[in-house]
Write an enzyme that holds these catalytic residues in place. Structure first.
Site, short mmCIF file in Angstrom:
data_model
loop_
_atom_site.label_atom_id
_atom_site.label_comp_id
_atom_site.label_asym_id
_atom_site.label_seq_id
_atom_site.Cartn_x
_atom_site.Cartn_y
_atom_site.Cartn_z
N ARG A 148 21.19 24.79 137.62
CA ARG A 148 21.16 26.26 137.47
C ARG A 148 20.08 26.89 138.34
O ARG A 148 20.33 27.91 138.98
CB ARG A 148 20.97 26.65 136.00
CG ARG A 148 22.20 26.33 135.15
CD ARG A 148 21.98 26.65 133.71
NE ARG A 148 20.86 25.86 133.21
CZ ARG A 148 20.19 26.12 132.10
NH1 ARG A 148 20.51 27.17 131.35
NH2 ARG A 148 19.20 25.35 131.70
N ASN A 179 25.26 26.91 131.77
CA ASN A 179 25.82 25.65 131.31
C ASN A 179 26.93 25.95 130.31
O ASN A 179 26.91 26.96 129.61
CB ASN A 179 24.75 24.81 130.62
CG ASN A 179 23.78 24.18 131.58
OD1 ASN A 179 24.03 24.07 132.77
ND2 ASN A 179 22.63 23.77 131.07
#
Length: 97
Positions: free
Chosen positions: A22, A40
């Site tokens: 990320r 996620n």
């Protein structure tokens, strides 16, 4: 919103959680000037929503296929989406869904 702004949703599979994926996506998106988010998913994949020009989104897609050093990307699915004004000038990390 400008007509040349496109939106894409990417679903990235493989070893992509717990490896800085990320943060990697956020860094690349900001470098490219792309708006959107990364988060996620409970199934172990990572979802990326991105807005920008075709060139910006192509570069982001290539970066998603590579991933950060510790990741192992097995698949990147891409589909068109609708631009969302709220992500026009920023890219964020969102909570897991």
């Amino acid at each position: 919103m400008r007509k040349d702004v496109l939106a894409r949703r990417y679903l990235v599979s493989g070893r992509v959680q717990g490896v800085g994926f990320r943060n990697y996506v956020e860094h690349i998106a900001e470098k490219l000037g792309v708006g959107g988010y990364v988060r996620n998913r409970r199934d172990g994949s990572v979802e990326v929503y991105a807005m920008g020009s075709a060139e910006q989104l192509n570069k982001l897609g290539s970066a998603l296929e590579r991933g950060p050093m510790l990741s192992q990307v097995s698949d990147v699915r891409e589909e068109p989406d609708c631009p969302d004004e709220k992500y026009r000038n920023n890219f964020i990390i969102e909570l897991t869904i």
